[in-house]
Design a protein around this motif. Structure first.
Motif, PDB file in Angstrom:
ATOM      1  N   VAL A   1       0.832  -1.204   0.000  1.00 25.73           N
ATOM      2  CA  VAL A   1       0.000   0.000   0.000  1.00 25.73           C
ATOM      3  C   VAL A   1       0.867   1.254   0.000  1.00 25.73           C
ATOM      4  N   GLN A   2       0.637   2.118  -0.990  1.00 21.04           N
ATOM      5  CA  GLN A   2       1.304   3.419  -0.995  1.00 21.04           C
ATOM      6  C   GLN A   2       0.458   4.417  -0.209  1.00 21.04           C
ATOM      7  N   TRP A   3      -0.841   4.450  -0.478  1.00 16.14           N
ATOM      8  CA  TRP A   3      -1.755   5.294   0.279  1.00 16.14           C
ATOM      9  C   TRP A   3      -3.161   4.726   0.200  1.00 16.14           C
ATOM     10  N   LEU A   4      -3.961   5.077   1.212  1.00 18.17           N
ATOM     11  CA  LEU A   4      -5.363   4.678   1.276  1.00 18.17           C
ATOM     12  C   LEU A   4      -6.113   5.804   1.961  1.00 18.17           C
ATOM     13  N   SER A   5      -7.255   6.171   1.440  1.00 21.51           N
ATOM     14  CA  SER A   5      -8.071   7.239   2.007  1.00 21.51           C
ATOM     15  C   SER A   5      -9.506   6.740   2.119  1.00 21.51           C
TER      16      SER A   5
ATOM     17  N   ALA B   1      -7.591  -5.137  -4.990  1.00 24.10           N
ATOM     18  CA  ALA B   1      -6.372  -4.496  -5.476  1.00 24.10           C
ATOM     19  C   ALA B   1      -6.135  -4.976  -6.901  1.00 24.10           C
ATOM     20  N   ASP B   2      -5.936  -4.042  -7.802  1.00 26.12           N
ATOM     21  CA  ASP B   2      -5.688  -4.351  -9.209  1.00 26.12           C
ATOM     22  C   ASP B   2      -6.805  -5.227  -9.790  1.00 26.12           C
ATOM     23  N   GLY B   3      -8.054  -4.950  -9.386  1.00 22.39           N
ATOM     24  CA  GLY B   3      -9.195  -5.661  -9.935  1.00 22.39           C
ATOM     25  C   GLY B   3      -9.487  -7.025  -9.337  1.00 22.39           C
TER      26      GLY B   3
ATOM     27  N   ARG C   1      -3.790   3.489  -3.726  1.00 21.59           N
ATOM     28  CA  ARG C   1      -2.890   2.956  -4.739  1.00 21.59           C
ATOM     29  C   ARG C   1      -1.817   2.105  -4.077  1.00 21.59           C
ATOM     30  N   THR C   2      -1.374   1.116  -4.836  1.00 18.99           N
ATOM     31  CA  THR C   2      -0.222   0.331  -4.399  1.00 18.99           C
ATOM     32  C   THR C   2       1.035   1.097  -4.804  1.00 18.99           C
ATOM     33  N   LYS C   3       2.169   0.672  -4.295  1.00 18.85           N
ATOM     34  CA  LYS C   3       3.436   1.314  -4.669  1.00 18.85           C
ATOM     35  C   LYS C   3       3.755   1.102  -6.148  1.00 18.85           C
ATOM     36  N   GLU C   4       3.101   0.106  -6.773  1.00 20.17           N
ATOM     37  CA  GLU C   4       3.277  -0.145  -8.206  1.00 20.17           C
ATOM     38  C   GLU C   4       2.290   0.650  -9.039  1.00 20.17           C
ATOM     39  N   GLY C   5       1.437   1.464  -8.408  1.00 18.22           N
ATOM     40  CA  GLY C   5       0.479   2.300  -9.130  1.00 18.22           C
ATOM     41  C   GLY C   5      -0.848   1.636  -9.432  1.00 18.22           C
ATOM     42  N   LYS C   6      -1.130   0.478  -8.848  1.00 17.56           N
ATOM     43  CA  LYS C   6      -2.398  -0.226  -9.075  1.00 17.56           C
ATOM     44  C   LYS C   6      -3.468   0.327  -8.127  1.00 17.56           C
TER      45      LYS C   6
END
Length: 159
Positions: free
Chosen positions: A45-49, A113-115, A83-88
């Protein structure tokens, strides 16, 4: 500015139902526990809101990284995006009917995540854990920090 900051805080509190279902607490707790659960399942996880709102025309509250039984139980709709750290893309959504002191939320939630569905849960966090506030003089003993909300008010004397 001071009045405006007070009005914002009072407005958020006024949006929450009297029965104790606090949308701000649900949003913050879902964000924190949902991030941990996603990372536990291998999602970077890069961020979650998260936002939470109750029915009946009441407003909601948002956060970034919110008694006795009755015949009808209040439920908050929770919607999280990130978004994940990979941009998903990441999403976590569902209904929450209970939040316990920032430690857990209970309800029916699904994370993707990513569908792909990562998990479906009726509880995120640990509702049985001791409160995160350290005992006096303990200094925390290595416990994780809790979320902090900072409100900055700029006052101009004489205006």
């Amino acid at each position: 500015m001071i009045c405006l900051a007070g009005a914002v805080v009072a407005g958020l509190a006024a949006c929450d139902p009297v029965d104790g279902l606090n949308t701000a607490s649900i949003a913050v707790t879902t964000d924190r526990t949902g991030t941990r659960a996603l990372e536990h399942e291998g999602v970077d996880v890069q961020w979650l809101s998260c936002t939470a709102r109750t029915g009946g025309g009441g407003g909601g509250a948002s956060a970034s990284r919110s008694g006795s039984p009755t015949a009808t139980r209040r439920v908050a709709d929770v919607d999280c995006h990130g978004r994940t750290k990979e941009g998903k893309d990441i999403s976590l959504s569902g209904k929450v009917d209970r939040e316990v002191e920032g430690r857990c939320v209970r309800g029916d939630m699904t994370a993707q995540a990513d569908g792909r569905t990562v998990f479906r849960a009726t509880m995120l966090g640990n509702c049985d854990a001791a409160p995160s506030t350290p005992a006096a003089g303990n200094g925390g003993g290595g416990s994780r920090p809790t979320a902090t909300v900072t409100v900055t008010v700029t006052a101009y004397p004489g205006k």
